[in-house]
Design a protein around this motif. Structure first.
Motif: not given
Lengths: 141, 141
Positions: A89-97
């Motif tokens: 299922q389409l999902h977008i990760h946005i991670i602060a590194r």
């Protein structure tokens, strides 16, 4: 609406609903990590499957959340990804590194570092503050 | 224009220039893998640093290349990512993944499988055919 896959819900907490996407915070204090899940009538797995209007919305929402993450966590780098090899299922990760985080400079999509849950207070303040920042940004792309 | 980081050029071949991005094919027959590098006057590391018009172009180009990859390689899944932990200059990966590929279901951003170069003929046909498909798509987002 097509239901959100239980594996995306598991171990994460809802921050808010945007026009297209449900926005969730992964419950892992090691890595500030947000997931956007477009709410679609049928199962979508690729961004290009969304109609033009929904794509515009998705990109606008990615931008909005990215800027909230940047403002709140002040990371060294954002990692943005749409994979779906395990949960289609389409999902977008946005991670602060951060250069000081446990996995730097590796990506987190293959890490086996067990999550460390937020304490209740931090979880509450993170979700509330991100929600405020995401909704406050009204002049964006 | 800000020069393209040598590490992005190394081990990849130019397919074409789009309005915003240079599009390059990684020379690795194990994984069909394209990189978009926005050509910007100064060093940019995050998508939200692009002006609104350039962001629109980038998303349109990601879409265009995604659909060309889908049409040409017929993968099980696309993996799209903007990381930049090692090479900070903004670049977007679009990778055609197969359930039968060497790394499935893992991401490729932490794999240590050494690249296997294309033979000259396949490299030529891949770059030429992708170029045709990318430029032929005129009715997209």
């Amino acid at each position: 609406m097509h239901a959100i896959d239980q594996r995306l819900k598991s171990g994460s907490h809802k921050i808010l609903d945007l026009d297209l996407s449900e926005v969730r915070l992964k419950d892992n204090q090691y890595f500030p990590w947000v997931i956007l899940i477009p709410k679609t009538p049928t199962l979508i797995t690729e961004i290009f499957e969304l109609d033009k209007n929904s794509q515009q919305k998705l990109y606008s929402e990615i931008n909005r959340v990215s800027q909230a993450m940047e403002a709140y966590f002040r990371p060294d780098k954002l990692n943005i990804g749409a994979l779906g090899n395990i949960v289609p299922q389409l999902h977008i990760h946005i991670i602060a590194r951060f250069k000081t985080d446990l996995a730097w400079p590796h990506s987190l999509w293959q890490e086996n570092i067990p999550a460390k849950k937020y304490d209740a207070e931090t979880l509450k303040s993170n979700t509330e503050n991100l929600c405020k920042l995401i909704t406050a940004k009204t002049n964006l792309f």
